[in-house]
Write a protein that holds these residues in place. Structure first.
Motif, PDB file in Angstrom:
ATOM      1  N   PHE A 100      61.910  46.667  65.879  1.00  0.00           N
ATOM      2  CA  PHE A 100      61.793  45.649  66.926  1.00  0.00           C
ATOM      3  C   PHE A 100      60.373  45.087  67.000  1.00  0.00           C
ATOM      4  O   PHE A 100      60.183  43.869  67.157  1.00  0.00           O
ATOM      5  CB  PHE A 100      62.206  46.231  68.275  1.00  0.00           C
ATOM      6  N   SER A 101      59.366  45.952  66.882  1.00  0.00           N
ATOM      7  CA  SER A 101      57.994  45.435  66.954  1.00  0.00           C
ATOM      8  C   SER A 101      57.704  44.544  65.755  1.00  0.00           C
ATOM      9  O   SER A 101      56.973  43.554  65.872  1.00  0.00           O
ATOM     10  CB  SER A 101      56.979  46.579  67.045  1.00  0.00           C
ATOM     11  N   GLY A 102      58.298  44.868  64.595  1.00  0.00           N
ATOM     12  CA  GLY A 102      58.150  43.980  63.443  1.00  0.00           C
ATOM     13  C   GLY A 102      58.703  42.596  63.718  1.00  0.00           C
ATOM     14  O   GLY A 102      58.112  41.580  63.345  1.00  0.00           O
ATOM     15  N   VAL A 103      59.847  42.548  64.413  1.00  0.00           N
ATOM     16  CA  VAL A 103      60.439  41.256  64.776  1.00  0.00           C
ATOM     17  C   VAL A 103      59.536  40.497  65.747  1.00  0.00           C
ATOM     18  O   VAL A 103      59.278  39.298  65.570  1.00  0.00           O
ATOM     19  CB  VAL A 103      61.840  41.456  65.397  1.00  0.00           C
ATOM     20  N   PHE A 104      59.050  41.194  66.778  1.00  0.00           N
ATOM     21  CA  PHE A 104      58.187  40.527  67.764  1.00  0.00           C
ATOM     22  C   PHE A 104      56.917  39.984  67.102  1.00  0.00           C
ATOM     23  O   PHE A 104      56.474  38.870  67.414  1.00  0.00           O
ATOM     24  CB  PHE A 104      57.817  41.495  68.888  1.00  0.00           C
ATOM     25  N   GLU A 105      56.320  40.764  66.200  1.00  0.00           N
ATOM     26  CA  GLU A 105      55.095  40.313  65.524  1.00  0.00           C
ATOM     27  C   GLU A 105      55.394  39.134  64.599  1.00  0.00           C
ATOM     28  O   GLU A 105      54.581  38.207  64.467  1.00  0.00           O
ATOM     29  CB  GLU A 105      54.474  41.473  64.730  1.00  0.00           C
ATOM     30  N   THR A 106      56.569  39.149  63.976  1.00  0.00           N
ATOM     31  CA  THR A 106      56.966  38.013  63.130  1.00  0.00           C
ATOM     32  C   THR A 106      57.066  36.748  63.963  1.00  0.00           C
ATOM     33  O   THR A 106      56.551  35.687  63.579  1.00  0.00           O
ATOM     34  CB  THR A 106      58.320  38.299  62.455  1.00  0.00           C
ATOM     35  N   ARG A 107      57.714  36.865  65.102  1.00  0.00           N
ATOM     36  CA  ARG A 107      57.877  35.692  65.964  1.00  0.00           C
ATOM     37  C   ARG A 107      56.539  35.183  66.481  1.00  0.00           C
ATOM     38  O   ARG A 107      56.391  33.979  66.728  1.00  0.00           O
ATOM     39  CB  ARG A 107      58.782  36.053  67.141  1.00  0.00           C
ATOM     40  N   ALA A 108      55.595  36.076  66.646  1.00  0.00           N
ATOM     41  CA  ALA A 108      54.268  35.676  67.126  1.00  0.00           C
ATOM     42  C   ALA A 108      53.386  35.166  65.991  1.00  0.00           C
ATOM     43  O   ALA A 108      52.260  34.732  66.241  1.00  0.00           O
ATOM     44  CB  ALA A 108      53.594  36.857  67.823  1.00  0.00           C
ATOM     45  N   ARG A 113      50.560  42.439  60.919  1.00  0.00           N
ATOM     46  CA  ARG A 113      51.082  43.455  61.838  1.00  0.00           C
ATOM     47  C   ARG A 113      52.583  43.666  61.616  1.00  0.00           C
ATOM     48  O   ARG A 113      53.080  44.793  61.667  1.00  0.00           O
ATOM     49  CB  ARG A 113      50.831  43.045  63.286  1.00  0.00           C
ATOM     50  N   ALA A 114      53.287  42.569  61.389  1.00  0.00           N
ATOM     51  CA  ALA A 114      54.726  42.677  61.144  1.00  0.00           C
ATOM     52  C   ALA A 114      54.992  43.499  59.885  1.00  0.00           C
ATOM     53  O   ALA A 114      55.883  44.367  59.874  1.00  0.00           O
ATOM     54  CB  ALA A 114      55.338  41.285  61.010  1.00  0.00           C
ATOM     55  N   ILE A 115      54.220  43.251  58.840  1.00  0.00           N
ATOM     56  CA  ILE A 115      54.396  43.995  57.588  1.00  0.00           C
ATOM     57  C   ILE A 115      54.193  45.489  57.817  1.00  0.00           C
ATOM     58  O   ILE A 115      54.986  46.322  57.358  1.00  0.00           O
ATOM     59  CB  ILE A 115      53.431  43.469  56.510  1.00  0.00           C
ATOM     60  N   GLU A 116      53.145  45.843  58.543  1.00  0.00           N
ATOM     61  CA  GLU A 116      52.856  47.265  58.771  1.00  0.00           C
ATOM     62  C   GLU A 116      53.955  47.922  59.598  1.00  0.00           C
ATOM     63  O   GLU A 116      54.347  49.068  59.336  1.00  0.00           O
ATOM     64  CB  GLU A 116      51.498  47.429  59.459  1.00  0.00           C
ATOM     65  N   ASP A 117      54.467  47.217  60.607  1.00  0.00           N
ATOM     66  CA  ASP A 117      55.534  47.794  61.422  1.00  0.00           C
ATOM     67  C   ASP A 117      56.813  47.980  60.606  1.00  0.00           C
ATOM     68  O   ASP A 117      57.477  49.027  60.692  1.00  0.00           O
ATOM     69  CB  ASP A 117      55.814  46.916  62.646  1.00  0.00           C
ATOM     70  N   THR A 147      57.191  32.294  56.967  1.00  0.00           N
ATOM     71  CA  THR A 147      56.631  33.570  57.418  1.00  0.00           C
ATOM     72  C   THR A 147      57.519  34.731  56.976  1.00  0.00           C
ATOM     73  O   THR A 147      57.028  35.750  56.485  1.00  0.00           O
ATOM     74  CB  THR A 147      56.493  33.572  58.950  1.00  0.00           C
ATOM     75  N   ALA A 148      58.834  34.577  57.141  1.00  0.00           N
ATOM     76  CA  ALA A 148      59.772  35.629  56.754  1.00  0.00           C
ATOM     77  C   ALA A 148      59.677  35.907  55.251  1.00  0.00           C
ATOM     78  O   ALA A 148      59.711  37.070  54.822  1.00  0.00           O
ATOM     79  CB  ALA A 148      61.188  35.226  57.134  1.00  0.00           C
ATOM     80  N   THR A 149      59.551  34.863  54.462  1.00  0.00           N
ATOM     81  CA  THR A 149      59.452  35.034  53.011  1.00  0.00           C
ATOM     82  C   THR A 149      58.183  35.791  52.640  1.00  0.00           C
ATOM     83  O   THR A 149      58.210  36.700  51.789  1.00  0.00           O
ATOM     84  CB  THR A 149      59.478  33.664  52.309  1.00  0.00           C
ATOM     85  N   ALA A 150      57.075  35.447  53.265  1.00  0.00           N
ATOM     86  CA  ALA A 150      55.803  36.124  52.972  1.00  0.00           C
ATOM     87  C   ALA A 150      55.887  37.612  53.301  1.00  0.00           C
ATOM     88  O   ALA A 150      55.386  38.466  52.547  1.00  0.00           O
ATOM     89  CB  ALA A 150      54.676  35.466  53.754  1.00  0.00           C
ATOM     90  N   ILE A 151      56.514  37.951  54.416  1.00  0.00           N
ATOM     91  CA  ILE A 151      56.640  39.356  54.816  1.00  0.00           C
ATOM     92  C   ILE A 151      57.511  40.113  53.819  1.00  0.00           C
ATOM     93  O   ILE A 151      57.161  41.204  53.351  1.00  0.00           O
ATOM     94  CB  ILE A 151      57.231  39.448  56.238  1.00  0.00           C
ATOM     95  N   MET A 152      58.658  39.532  53.462  1.00  0.00           N
ATOM     96  CA  MET A 152      59.559  40.227  52.539  1.00  0.00           C
ATOM     97  C   MET A 152      58.945  40.337  51.145  1.00  0.00           C
ATOM     98  O   MET A 152      59.162  41.338  50.442  1.00  0.00           O
ATOM     99  CB  MET A 152      60.905  39.492  52.477  1.00  0.00           C
ATOM    100  N   ALA A 153      58.162  39.348  50.732  1.00  0.00           N
ATOM    101  CA  ALA A 153      57.510  39.424  49.422  1.00  0.00           C
ATOM    102  C   ALA A 153      56.571  40.623  49.355  1.00  0.00           C
ATOM    103  O   ALA A 153      56.537  41.363  48.357  1.00  0.00           O
ATOM    104  CB  ALA A 153      56.752  38.127  49.140  1.00  0.00           C
TER     105      ALA A 153
END
Length: 590
Positions: A100-108, A113-117, A147-153
């Motif tokens: 959930f924190s990964g999702v919140f950080e992604t949205r922000a 931070r999202a990657i680490e969570d 943003t989602a693509t960068a995190i998943m990469a």
């Protein structure tokens, strides 16, 4: 929440009940009760705040989890992170708060931070493939495709050799229009797991959106032959044929699917839309009627049955069909069309307003949409002050309701557009400035400013503002399309424009405005035949006078002079005040 995420993220840890003093327990129970009441009223912001207040007092992780889930649903990032922090403190071994924190950080927009969570979530889960799949389900539901693509990469690099990771990255890369990355990872997924059917189908779809239609169809045809009895494969092959413009072949294959699977809703739906885009209204009506009994497609079917009836002038039948559309993506549009029919065809303005008001009261999640719609009707009735007062009164009663603030912004946009349509550009500009004073930096208001600049002939200011907006919102198909269209229409920056429009089309492939833009940029590049294909498809989807004007230009350029003049004549009769049609008429000396 998607099925996989729901299955792995739903279970609550077993914890002892609160052992709080009586007065503290009363406070906890009060907050929980107020939260439940707010949920029933669809007041998600209030519900999240009450559940968080309860969580900060309670020792039960489940209370913090509930606050987190409601904040997730309401897209309250900072409040959600506070709930997550409490959840982690109370259940330090639970991996789910990190999802959930990964999702919140992604949205922000806080990518690192999202990657680490998400990294922590996957490692604690102990199953790389399942963890990456769950992260993909989170990212795939978010609008920020880049943003989602960068995190998943990054996560795919951290957890290498996992077909699920490459599959997820390929799907996200398609959304962000990075077709090279999508192809690379779709191929990687099939190489790591050659028998994974979904990955092979994804490769075919990726080839198609990357512009390699024949390769895509070759892959899909091979899969269809290999899995002759698998309905899903046959359906996807038919859908690829449709997307590649091979309608006749697609229809033959869909008919064959129905022969062996009578009444299969997915095949019926595909045939319904094919008939609709080809103007075969009787066939489309029959197919959509078949879908009325399927709960998944019921609302959609009634919406298009309403559209067909409205097109044929059967307004009573249209309103009957629209009345059955109470959920799904078409619910709001169905009510707007009902009100429009009541106002313009039945001369019942009070009934139209009452219909919108009652639908909003009966369906609270659409209340703000219905308020905006009432405002639009009041504008059509020449009552702009009443329209604005309607929203102000609603805001006074519920000042923290974000939906009402959104409605207020939208009304500023509508009022400005109404003034611009009357040629009162100074008035339109003043309305937008007033809105921006109250809602600083709002994207909708700035976008309207850009369109107003364009209407005023201030093309450079419009481009500059649209470029700013696209830089801030790189995954917004409407902004990409607006910028691309303006660049090709007024500035001869055709190749650059084509890039923006291609990205928009990849995100929203069935949008007639974007399809029209692609046709227009191809016309400006001199590819008249390809332009005609796009523009005719756009016009089948929406009989807009601007699309018609573009079609006239293309037919004229191709030497189809009689067809061009006939289209110009008939559309001018229907839309005598269209600026675009009048302009093309002057250019052609008509």
């Amino acid at each position: 929440m998607p099925v996989l995420a729901a299955a792995l993220l739903a279970a609550c840890a077993t914890t002892p009940a609160d052992r709080a003093p009586a007065d503290r327990q009363v406070a906890i129970d009060t907050h929980l009760l107020l939260g439940d009441v707010a949920l029933e009223r669809q007041q998600l912001d209030t519900a999240a705040e009450e559940f968080l207040a309860a969580a900060l007092l309670s020792e039960r992780p489940g209370v913090a989890e509930r606050a987190t889930r409601v904040a997730h649903q309401a897209e309250l990032n900072e409040l959600g992170l506070r709930a997550v922090a409490r959840w982690r403190a109370l259940a330090p071994m639970d991996e789910r708060p990190y999802w959930f924190s990964g999702v919140f950080e992604t949205r922000a927009g806080r990518v690192n931070r999202a990657i680490e969570d998400f990294d922590t979530f996957i490692r604690r889960l102990g199953d790389d493939a399942a963890g990456l799949a769950l992260v993909f389900e989170a990212l795939g539901a978010e609008p920020t495709a880049g943003t989602a693509t960068a995190i998943m990469a990054e996560l795919t690099e951290r957890f290498p050799g996992t077909s699920a990771g490459h599959y997820a990255l390929a799907r996200l890369a398609i959304r962000s229009s990075d077709f090279d990355l999508a192809l690379e990872n779709a191929r990687a997924a099939t190489e790591l797991e050659p028998d994974w059917l979904d990955a092979r189908l994804l490769l075919a779809r990726t080839l198609l959106v990357a512009g390699r239609s024949q390769e895509a169809l070759d892959v899909a045809a091979a899969l269809a032959a290999e899995h002759e009895g698998v309905v899903e494969v046959q359906l996807q092959y038919a859908e690829l044929l449709l997307s590649a413009g091979r309608g006749e072949e697609a229809e033959q294959r869909l008919d064959e699917i129905l022969r062996t699977n009578p009444g299969l809703p997915e095949a019926v739906r595909a045939l319904a839309f094919l008939a609709l885009t080809e103007g075969r209204m009787e066939d489309a009506e029959q197919r959509f009627s078949e879908l009325r009994g399927d709960p998944r497609y019921r609302s959609e079917a009634f919406y298009y049955l309403g559209r067909i009836a409205e097109t044929e002038g059967d307004f009573l039948q249209a309103t009957r069909s629209y009345a059955r559309v109470t959920d799904g993506t078409h619910a709001v549009e169905a009510q707007l069309r009902t009100a429009r029919i009541m106002l313009t065809e039945l001369d019942d303005s009070e009934g139209a307003l009452r219909h919108l008001r009652e639908f909003g009261e009966a369906n609270p999640r659409f209340s703000s949409n219905m308020l905006v719609a009432q405002g639009q009707l009041l504008l059509q009735m020449g009552q702009p002050e009443q329209a604005m007062q309607l929203i102000r009164d609603a805001l006074a009663a519920a000042p923290n309701d974000q939906n009402l603030h959104d409605a207020h912004v939208q009304l500023y946009v509508i009022l400005a557009q109404d003034a611009a349509d009357r040629g009162e550009f100074d008035r339109a500009e003043a309305i937008l400035e007033e809105g921006l004073q109250q809602y600083k930096g709002d994207q909708s208001l700035r976008y309207s400013q850009a369109l107003l600049y364009e209407d005023q002939g201030k093309g450079r200011k419009a481009v500059a503002l649209l470029e700013e907006l696209v830089a801030e919102n790189p995954d917004d198909s409407a902004l990409l399309n607006a910028l691309g269209y303006l660049l090709t229409d007024q500035f001869d920056r055709h190749e650059e424009a084509r890039g923006y429009i291609q990205r928009a089309l990849a995100m929203d492939p069935d949008n007639p405005a974007i399809i029209d833009s692609m046709g227009w940029v191809l016309f400006r590049l001199g590819d008249y035949e390809a332009s005609l294909d796009y523009l005719e498809r756009a016009y089948r989807l929406e009989q807009d006078p601007e699309i018609a004007a573009h079609l006239v230009d293309v037919h004229w350029a191709l030497g189809n002079r009689e067809r061009a003049l006939e289209l110009l004549r008939t559309t001018l009769e229907q839309h005598p005040n269209s600026r675009h049609l009048r302009e093309v008429s002057r250019r052609l000396g008509q």
